[in-house]
Write a protein that holds these residues in place. Structure first.
Motif, mmCIF file in Angstrom:
data_model
loop_
_atom_site.group_PDB
_atom_site.id
_atom_site.type_symbol
_atom_site.label_atom_id
_atom_site.label_comp_id
_atom_site.label_asym_id
_atom_site.label_seq_id
_atom_site.Cartn_x
_atom_site.Cartn_y
_atom_site.Cartn_z
ATOM 1 N N SER A 19 0.823 -1.217 0.000
ATOM 2 C CA SER A 19 0.000 0.000 0.000
ATOM 3 C C SER A 19 0.851 1.259 0.000
ATOM 4 C CB SER A 19 -0.937 0.004 1.213
ATOM 5 O OG SER A 19 -1.765 -1.116 1.186
ATOM 6 N N GLY A 20 1.888 1.276 -0.825
ATOM 7 C CA GLY A 20 2.715 2.467 -0.949
ATOM 8 C C GLY A 20 2.059 3.506 -1.836
ATOM 9 N N ALA A 21 2.882 4.449 -2.300
ATOM 10 C CA ALA A 21 2.344 5.590 -3.038
ATOM 11 C C ALA A 21 1.584 5.163 -4.294
ATOM 12 C CB ALA A 21 3.480 6.545 -3.401
ATOM 13 N N ARG A 24 -2.327 3.938 -4.432
ATOM 14 C CA ARG A 24 -3.501 4.820 -4.523
ATOM 15 C C ARG A 24 -4.031 4.859 -5.952
ATOM 16 N NH1 ARG A 24 -3.279 10.397 -1.516
ATOM 17 N NH2 ARG A 24 -5.061 9.660 -0.363
ATOM 18 N N SER A 55 1.483 -3.737 7.554
ATOM 19 C CA SER A 55 0.983 -2.815 8.578
ATOM 20 C C SER A 55 -0.540 -2.937 8.661
ATOM 21 C CB SER A 55 1.373 -1.385 8.205
ATOM 22 O OG SER A 55 0.480 -0.461 8.801
ATOM 23 N N VAL A 57 -2.769 -1.086 10.147
ATOM 24 C CA VAL A 57 -3.508 0.165 9.961
ATOM 25 C C VAL A 57 -3.470 0.597 8.500
ATOM 26 C CG1 VAL A 57 -1.563 1.725 10.487
ATOM 27 C CG2 VAL A 57 -3.906 2.483 10.920
ATOM 28 N N THR A 58 -2.386 0.276 7.819
ATOM 29 C CA THR A 58 -2.304 0.615 6.397
ATOM 30 C C THR A 58 -3.269 -0.228 5.581
ATOM 31 O OG1 THR A 58 0.031 1.139 6.728
ATOM 32 C CG2 THR A 58 -0.707 0.890 4.468
ATOM 33 N N TYR A 61 -6.797 0.964 6.352
ATOM 34 C CA TYR A 61 -7.098 2.238 5.698
ATOM 35 C C TYR A 61 -7.394 2.019 4.210
ATOM 36 C CZ TYR A 61 -6.563 6.773 3.532
ATOM 37 O OH TYR A 61 -6.783 7.892 2.776
ATOM 38 N N PHE B 105 0.465 12.616 0.846
ATOM 39 C CA PHE B 105 -0.258 11.765 1.795
ATOM 40 C C PHE B 105 0.533 10.523 2.213
ATOM 41 C CE2 PHE B 105 -3.164 8.420 2.996
ATOM 42 C CZ PHE B 105 -3.970 9.043 3.940
ATOM 43 N N PRO B 106 1.121 9.766 1.293
ATOM 44 C CA PRO B 106 1.844 8.564 1.738
ATOM 45 C C PRO B 106 2.984 8.890 2.703
ATOM 46 C CG PRO B 106 1.457 8.462 -0.624
ATOM 47 C CD PRO B 106 1.084 9.848 -0.181
ATOM 48 N N PHE B 109 1.310 9.717 5.985
ATOM 49 C CA PHE B 109 0.727 8.490 6.541
ATOM 50 C C PHE B 109 1.811 7.645 7.208
ATOM 51 C CE2 PHE B 109 -1.054 4.245 6.589
ATOM 52 C CZ PHE B 109 -2.397 4.456 6.855
ATOM 53 N N VAL B 113 0.980 7.874 10.933
ATOM 54 C CA VAL B 113 0.114 6.731 11.267
ATOM 55 C C VAL B 113 0.929 5.452 11.485
ATOM 56 C CG1 VAL B 113 -1.820 5.336 10.499
ATOM 57 C CG2 VAL B 113 -1.774 7.779 9.983
ATOM 58 N N VAL B 114 1.728 5.099 10.499
ATOM 59 C CA VAL B 114 2.516 3.869 10.647
ATOM 60 C C VAL B 114 3.491 4.013 11.814
ATOM 61 C CG1 VAL B 114 4.168 2.326 9.506
ATOM 62 C CG2 VAL B 114 2.254 3.298 8.213
ATOM 63 N N GLN B 169 -6.035 14.620 7.915
ATOM 64 C CA GLN B 169 -6.449 13.241 7.633
ATOM 65 C C GLN B 169 -5.623 12.238 8.420
ATOM 66 O OE1 GLN B 169 -6.904 12.338 3.377
ATOM 67 N NE2 GLN B 169 -7.056 14.516 2.976
ATOM 68 N N ILE B 173 -6.516 9.620 11.790
ATOM 69 C CA ILE B 173 -6.287 8.168 11.856
ATOM 70 C C ILE B 173 -5.405 7.850 13.062
ATOM 71 C CG2 ILE B 173 -5.431 6.157 10.601
ATOM 72 C CD1 ILE B 173 -5.788 7.801 7.998
#
Lengths: 375, 362
Positions: A19-21, A24, A55, A57-58, A61, B105-106, B109, B113-114, B169, B173
């Protein structure tokens, strides 16, 4: 390239690993929010059944944001529990082979981010796994499907440029920017472990576009200057200047691949020269200019080319402002590629990036890295 | 100060002062940062041991000038679990300040978050049961708060932050992870500071936005939910002290931190401008800017399906979060922590300017 409208009766079950950049972009397509063509759940072509990341949470999300059925932190659990027909492998390059192999052996087709493997030998091994499993394995060669590239291919196919004699591809990106992700010393990007270091992040694009536009039968002479102009030990190289000379079915072909970490603004320019004309684009600030013989003959062609070029620039500028506002990115080709891929899988047709495309790309990257061709 | 009426707590007091009830070992993430270094200094001054977490390639930490045998650096990157649990050995409580405040965002995040997920996982592994999770005022749902209403800990948080910036955002989280840190003898308190100002951050984002070489101030009458960095640091350390007590009333709580005597935008800008150089600016009335953004948003929804993306200055949800006139309270912080802001506005600005004048690498 037409955008097919095949409609399978049963939606393909899609899953994403990593789930990297870039995830998306894949997930926005799978969630049906692509500006190219909506997919699930709008037209029922596919269903996003899982997002997997180490991860929790990743993964959670990604699943929540893009409407997946479930989030997973273990690949085997996802393959077993979600039963995907297609898995998008979006993890760091060095992990592609084991993850893709597991997916293929579990009966899933695999769409894998570039570079699909570290070497061509590794790619051939992975293709064997795909063959044994009877599943598709496809590398994301997304820029092949950007509109400007499709326009260049069309100009070549229609003979507007004559026989292609020269292809130049130039990328400028500030990869050594101290604030950028590639210069992060705290948690260095895995791309630094690849044979071409950070340039491995872009060289796949340069090479598959060269093969697409130049259509070489072979390259007889290659010279590649890999440099570290910034002398930063984190970077294996930050600059590439490669010249390739070979043949096409119609005659000789010269090519130049250029990567620069210092030039600005960001650039992804492509220029194709033929026996009758030339064409160019920049995928980061898209436009297409074609200079070719016009109906006005030798006297009026330059003027008509100027007028046509100016008009196209004006159109492109307007369109680019609109694209910026409407959040369309240079990844529009990725969405188009995925659109075509899902239709092809559903209809059991050849995929838009062939095995030959992948193998030839990987082999040419190997040759560019061969110490025997170093300048 | 003209905005006292918008703050329930009245006049500035002499500060919390005093020493810690019992020395603790506090693990401070983001210890090279603006707030983190202040927190580490306050914690040391109050007699605690501090494990100052910095990233492996970070510069020498500013708090080393306060070096004592109670300060121990830990060079780890929270985006990875490598070495994290080991660095938490012997720690009583974690004050988590590290976050990514900029970038796509990444990036945010991963850095917010991580990083928090990894930290909590390592805390469990190391048996550390107390977390002071530092959040932000950015989590509130400003779009649905009526102008003039009081923002307190019970105000709704933004449930649909897609139109907010990446910072909001990812911090939302992160707060969910904080909330999940409960049970099994785990205790946590969430601290939400307002805009933290101080040296290097006097002219801040609640005043307006840069437009090329110029600066556009948006509004002048809104009360600024601010806290001076040293005041805020003291509140955070107090939260760590209180959390360590038996049957602590702060456990499980959310506590907003703003100073007393909150100024309006105009009063604050004047106070800063009287003492130091500020950007040349023009001021646009808040109602005008907000109406323009609202009209653009309506056109986007009606004509473009809401898919167009405009700069933050033209997005109502982002404007509301920064400039909507609201009121704020620090009553809960005072009641639960026994905290009072040590420095008033004028003294805080003077201290900030003095700190800015100190040599680099002090």
């Amino acid at each position: 390239m037409s955008e097919s409208s095949a409609r399978p009766t049963k939606p393909l079950r899609a899953a994403v690993v990593g789930s990297g950049a870039i995830a998306r972009e894949h997930l926005s397509f799978l969630a049906g929010t692509s500006p190219i063509r909506p997919s699930s759940p709008v037209d029922g072509r596919l269903r996003l059944v899982g997002v997997c990341d180490l991860s929790p949470v990743t993964a959670r999300y990604g699943a929540d944001e893009y409407g997946a059925d479930a989030a997973y932190t273990d690949l085997a659990t996802m393959l077993d529990g979600a039963g995907p027909d297609v898995v998008h492998v979006l993890t760091p390059p060095a992990t592609h082979s084991p993850i893709a192999s597991a997916c293929l052996r579990a009966g899933a087709h695999v769409l894998c981010e570039k570079p699909i493997t570290t070497t061509s030998v590794e790619l051939l091994e992975l293709l064997d796994v795909a063959k044994e499993a009877g599943r598709h394995l496809m590398e994301s060669q997304n820029y092949r499907f950007n509109r400007p590239v499709l326009a260049l291919v069309d100009a070549i196919d229609r003979g507007e440029l004559g026989t292609v004699r020269e292809v130049e591809i130039r990328i400028a990106l500030p990869v050594t920017d101290p604030d950028g992700r590639f210069a992060d010393r705290n948690l260095p990007s895995p791309i630094h472990e690849m044979p071409a270091g950070v340039i491995h992040d872009v060289i796949t694009h340069m090479v598959y576009l060269l093969l697409l536009l130049g259509r070489p039968v072979s390259f007889d002479r290659i010279a590649a200057a890999w440099s570290n102009h910034g002398d930063d030990p984190l970077f294996r190289w930050d600059d590439l200047d490669a010249v390739l000379i070979g043949r096409t079915a119609g005659g000789p072909l010269h090519a130049r691949l250029r990567f620069d970490a210092e030039a600005s603004p960001d650039t992804f320019s492509i220029r194709v020269r033929g026996t009758d004309g030339w064409a160019e684009t920049d995928l980061f600030q898209p436009y297409v200019r074609v200079v070719r013989p016009r109906a006005g003959g030798q006297q009026l062609s330059p003027i008509l080319n100027h007028l046509a070029g100016g008009w196209r620039l004006l159109q492109a500028g307007t369109r680019n402002v609109g694209s910026k506002i409407m959040q369309q990115t240079p990844y529009e080709g990725l969405h188009r590629m995925l659109d075509l891929t899902y239709d092809a899988i559903a209809a059991d047709r050849p995929l838009p990036v062939s095995t030959d495309d992948m193998v030839e790309t990987s082999r040419l990257i190997d040759r560019l890295l061969d110490e025997k061709v170093r300048l | 100060m003209s905005a006292v009426a918008d703050n329930e707590t009245g006049t500035t007091t002499a500060g919390s002062g005093g020493s810690a009830a019992a020395p603790r070992c506090l693990y401070v993430t983001g210890a090279t940062g603006f707030v983190g270094s202040a927190v580490a200094r306050v914690a040391l001054a109050r007699g605690h041991r501090v494990v100052a977490v910095t990233r492996p390639a970070s510069r020498t930490i500013a708090i080393e000038r306060a070096a004592s045998d109670r300060l121990q650096p830990a060079r780890v990157d929270l985006r990875s679990r490598d070495g994290l649990a080991e660095s938490l050995a012997g720690v009583d409580a974690v004050i988590h300040l590290a976050a990514a405040k900029a970038g796509p965002f990444p990036t945010q995040f991963a850095g917010t978050v991580v990083a928090t997920e990894n930290l909590i996982g390592a805390m469990d592994e190391a048996g550390v049961r107390e977390l002071i999770g530092v959040s932000t005022f950015s989590v509130y749902d400003y779009g649905n708060l009526a102008p003039g209403s009081v923002v307190d800990e019970g105000s709704p948080i933004d449930r649909e932050p897609a139109r907010r910036d990446e910072y909001a955002q990812t911090k939302l989280i992160q707060e969910r992870l904080y909330h999940d840190f409960s049970g099994d003898e785990r205790r946590r308190v969430i601290v939400r500071p307002g805009m933290i100002y101080g040296a290097g951050n006097l002219w801040h984002d609640l005043l307006g936005t840069g437009l090329g070489p110029a600066y556009l101030r948006i509004g002048s009458r809104a009360v600024l939910p601010m806290t001076y960095v040293e005041n805020c640091a003291e509140a955070i350390v107090l939260a760590a002290e209180h959390l360590g007590r038996q049957a602590s009333p702060v456990a499980g709580e959310i506590i907003n931190i703003v100073d007393d005597d909150l100024p309006t935008q105009q009063a604050y800008a004047d106070a800063v401008a009287a003492r130091t150089d500020v950007p040349t600016s023009v001021t646009a009335p808040w109602p005008l800017v907000r109406a323009g953004a609202g009209a653009l948003a309506l056109a986007n929804r009606r004509l473009l399906g809401g898919r167009a993306k405009f700069p933050g200055i033209a997005v109502p949800e982002r404007l509301d979060a920064r400039f909507k006139p609201l009121r704020y309270t620090n009553a809960k912080a005072k009641r639960l922590l026994g905290w009072s802001p040590r420095y008033g506005l004028s003294e805080a600005i003077e201290r900030s300017i003095a700190a800015e004048a100190e040599p680099v690498g002090r």
